[in-house]
Write a protein that holds these residues in place. Structure first.
Motif, PDB file in Angstrom:
ATOM      1  N   ILE A 100      39.232 104.827  34.723  1.00 10.41           N
ATOM      2  CA  ILE A 100      39.293 104.403  33.323  1.00 10.41           C
ATOM      3  C   ILE A 100      39.333 102.889  33.198  1.00 10.41           C
ATOM      4  CG2 ILE A 100      40.831 104.342  31.311  1.00 10.41           C
ATOM      5  CD1 ILE A 100      41.466 107.308  31.927  1.00 10.41           C
ATOM      6  N   PHE A 101      40.137 102.226  34.026  1.00  8.15           N
ATOM      7  CA  PHE A 101      40.281 100.780  33.856  1.00  8.15           C
ATOM      8  C   PHE A 101      39.070 100.006  34.378  1.00  8.15           C
ATOM      9  CE2 PHE A 101      44.575 102.036  32.871  1.00  8.15           C
ATOM     10  CZ  PHE A 101      44.902 101.159  31.856  1.00  8.15           C
ATOM     11  N   VAL A 102      38.346 100.551  35.338  1.00  3.59           N
ATOM     12  CA  VAL A 102      37.074  99.935  35.720  1.00  3.59           C
ATOM     13  C   VAL A 102      36.078 100.066  34.574  1.00  3.59           C
ATOM     14  CG1 VAL A 102      35.079 100.074  37.269  1.00  3.59           C
ATOM     15  CG2 VAL A 102      37.392 100.229  38.204  1.00  3.59           C
ATOM     16  N   TYR A 103      36.051 101.244  33.949  1.00  4.44           N
ATOM     17  CA  TYR A 103      35.152 101.443  32.807  1.00  4.44           C
ATOM     18  C   TYR A 103      35.502 100.491  31.664  1.00  4.44           C
ATOM     19  CZ  TYR A 103      32.745 103.478  28.850  1.00  4.44           C
ATOM     20  OH  TYR A 103      31.956 103.651  27.738  1.00  4.44           O
ATOM     21  N   LEU A 104      36.801 100.339  31.372  1.00  4.41           N
ATOM     22  CA  LEU A 104      37.201  99.447  30.287  1.00  4.41           C
ATOM     23  C   LEU A 104      36.820  97.992  30.581  1.00  4.41           C
ATOM     24  CD1 LEU A 104      40.674 100.894  29.233  1.00  4.41           C
ATOM     25  CD2 LEU A 104      38.509 101.046  27.994  1.00  4.41           C
ATOM     26  N   ALA A 105      36.921  97.576  31.838  1.00  2.00           N
ATOM     27  CA  ALA A 105      36.485  96.221  32.200  1.00  2.00           C
ATOM     28  C   ALA A 105      34.999  96.054  31.918  1.00  2.00           C
ATOM     29  CB  ALA A 105      36.789  95.951  33.672  1.00  2.00           C
ATOM     30  N   GLU A 106      34.230  97.067  32.258  1.00  2.00           N
ATOM     31  CA  GLU A 106      32.775  97.023  32.016  1.00  2.00           C
ATOM     32  C   GLU A 106      32.469  97.007  30.528  1.00  2.00           C
ATOM     33  OE1 GLU A 106      29.654  99.041  30.282  1.00  2.00           O
ATOM     34  OE2 GLU A 106      31.080 100.474  31.141  1.00  2.00           O
ATOM     35  N   PHE A 107      33.091  97.927  29.764  1.00  2.00           N
ATOM     36  CA  PHE A 107      32.719  98.127  28.362  1.00  2.00           C
ATOM     37  C   PHE A 107      33.303  97.060  27.445  1.00  2.00           C
ATOM     38  CE2 PHE A 107      33.091 100.466  24.231  1.00  2.00           C
ATOM     39  CZ  PHE A 107      31.726 100.625  24.015  1.00  2.00           C
ATOM     40  N   MET A 108      34.538  96.664  27.693  1.00  2.00           N
ATOM     41  CA  MET A 108      35.223  95.773  26.767  1.00  2.00           C
ATOM     42  C   MET A 108      34.997  94.294  27.063  1.00  2.00           C
ATOM     43  SD  MET A 108      38.776  97.786  26.020  1.00  2.00           S
ATOM     44  CE  MET A 108      39.033  96.816  24.544  1.00  2.00           C
ATOM     45  N   VAL A 109      34.531  93.973  28.265  1.00  2.00           N
ATOM     46  CA  VAL A 109      34.309  92.564  28.603  1.00  2.00           C
ATOM     47  C   VAL A 109      32.813  92.276  28.802  1.00  2.00           C
ATOM     48  CG1 VAL A 109      34.861  90.681  30.179  1.00  2.00           C
ATOM     49  CG2 VAL A 109      36.597  92.419  29.662  1.00  2.00           C
ATOM     50  N   VAL A 110      32.231  92.843  29.857  1.00  2.00           N
ATOM     51  CA  VAL A 110      30.836  92.506  30.178  1.00  2.00           C
ATOM     52  C   VAL A 110      29.888  93.042  29.117  1.00  2.00           C
ATOM     53  CG1 VAL A 110      29.050  92.548  31.940  1.00  2.00           C
ATOM     54  CG2 VAL A 110      31.452  92.586  32.623  1.00  2.00           C
ATOM     55  N   ASP A 111      30.040  94.317  28.771  1.00  2.00           N
ATOM     56  CA  ASP A 111      29.151  94.896  27.768  1.00  2.00           C
ATOM     57  C   ASP A 111      29.355  94.261  26.399  1.00  2.00           C
ATOM     58  OD1 ASP A 111      27.224  97.225  27.132  1.00  2.00           O
ATOM     59  OD2 ASP A 111      28.797  97.456  25.622  1.00  2.00           O
ATOM     60  N   CYS A 112      30.598  93.889  26.082  1.00  2.00           N
ATOM     61  CA  CYS A 112      30.855  93.232  24.802  1.00  2.00           C
ATOM     62  C   CYS A 112      30.122  91.897  24.724  1.00  2.00           C
ATOM     63  CB  CYS A 112      32.356  93.041  24.612  1.00  2.00           C
ATOM     64  SG  CYS A 112      32.800  92.357  22.996  1.00  2.00           S
ATOM     65  N   PHE A 113      30.176  91.111  25.810  1.00  2.00           N
ATOM     66  CA  PHE A 113      29.463  89.834  25.825  1.00  2.00           C
ATOM     67  C   PHE A 113      27.966  90.056  25.661  1.00  2.00           C
ATOM     68  CE2 PHE A 113      27.150  86.416  27.860  1.00  2.00           C
ATOM     69  CZ  PHE A 113      27.736  85.291  27.300  1.00  2.00           C
ATOM     70  N   LEU A 114      27.423  91.016  26.411  1.00  2.00           N
ATOM     71  CA  LEU A 114      25.998  91.313  26.293  1.00  2.00           C
ATOM     72  C   LEU A 114      25.632  91.709  24.866  1.00  2.00           C
ATOM     73  CD1 LEU A 114      25.447  93.396  29.556  1.00  2.00           C
ATOM     74  CD2 LEU A 114      24.401  91.185  29.054  1.00  2.00           C
ATOM     75  N   SER A 115      26.496  92.499  24.246  1.00  2.00           N
ATOM     76  CA  SER A 115      26.187  93.032  22.921  1.00  2.00           C
ATOM     77  C   SER A 115      26.181  91.960  21.846  1.00  2.00           C
ATOM     78  CB  SER A 115      27.188  94.133  22.555  1.00  2.00           C
ATOM     79  OG  SER A 115      27.074  95.236  23.431  1.00  2.00           O
ATOM     80  N   ILE A 116      27.104  90.998  21.924  1.00  2.00           N
ATOM     81  CA  ILE A 116      27.139  89.963  20.888  1.00  2.00           C
ATOM     82  C   ILE A 116      26.179  88.811  21.184  1.00  2.00           C
ATOM     83  CG2 ILE A 116      29.496  90.517  20.205  1.00  2.00           C
ATOM     84  CD1 ILE A 116      30.453  88.074  21.734  1.00  2.00           C
ATOM     85  N   ALA A 117      25.544  88.856  22.355  1.00  2.00           N
ATOM     86  CA  ALA A 117      24.590  87.788  22.695  1.00  2.00           C
ATOM     87  C   ALA A 117      23.388  87.779  21.763  1.00  2.00           C
ATOM     88  CB  ALA A 117      24.123  87.939  24.149  1.00  2.00           C
TER      89      ALA A 117
END
Length: 210
Positions: free
Chosen positions: A114-131
């Motif tokens: 779960i916490f690996v997924y949250l790191a992916e979704f809430m940090v890296v994917d969030c940055f990609l999404s708002i780019a």
């Protein structure tokens, strides 16, 4: 798909300080986003308090259904805005955090995945999404006009299904932490590859307003 749908076009407004009409925050789509976010978070909190996995699954269902509904409404009613897209991205993270933290609370053996997924979704994917804000497009859904591979890996329908649904369904149905960890790690690697490609493309700096 018309360029009017893809591109965010400023509307001239001589009465505005910047000479253009600003986007509205309050639209039918953003109201749906707010309602589904509040409802899902409240249900997830109740699920954790009552230690109810069933209620937590209902919270996830409200999140997913509402996420599909606000996007559908925005497209049908032609009220897609960049403000709405950012709000949707942030609310997705709140809903996901509420669900997955609740799941880790109820089934702590799943926490590593779960916490690996949250790191992916809430940090890296969030940055990609708002780019997407660096370009004049309405949302990440139209990133294919900027870079098609990044869009295919992140915001095409199959990519969204894998990133949002596969991991949660697998954990809920099987409870296999190690398989979930492998999927979360693979998603994190994919997001990092996407981020590397985005950095190579470079994010343009918007021109200064007069």
């Amino acid at each position: 798909m018309t360029s009017e749908r893809v591109r965010a076009q400023p509307v001239p407004d001589p009465d505005n300080l910047y000479g253009v009409r600003e986007e509205r925050l309050l639209t039918g789509a953003t109201v749906i986003t707010a309602v589904r976010t509040i409802a899902s978070v409240v249900l997830a909190a109740l699920a954790a308090h009552q230690e109810s996995l069933t209620l937590l699954v209902v919270a996830l269902g409200v999140y997913w259904l509402g996420d599909m509904l606000d996007g559908f409404y925005a497209r049908v009613r032609d009220c897609e805005t960049r403000i709405g897209a950012v709000l949707d991205i942030l609310c997705d993270r709140l809903n996901a955090a509420a669900f997955y933290i609740g799941l880790a609370w109820l089934q702590p053996d799943l926490s590593p995945a779960i916490f690996v997924y949250l790191a992916e979704f809430m940090v890296v994917d969030c940055f990609l999404s708002i780019a997407f804000l660096a370009w004049p497009v309405r949302s990440p859904n139209y990133f294919f006009v900027i870079d098609r591979p990044i869009w295919l890996w992140n915001w095409s329908k199959p990519a969204k299904a894998v990133n949002s649904a596969l991991f949660a369904v697998l954990l809920l149905v099987t409870g296999w932490m190690w398989v979930g960890l492998a999927i979360a790690t693979a998603l994190l690697v994919l997001k990092c590859v996407s981020l590397h490609r985005l950095v190579r493309i470079g994010l343009p700096v918007p021109g200064a307003r007069a």
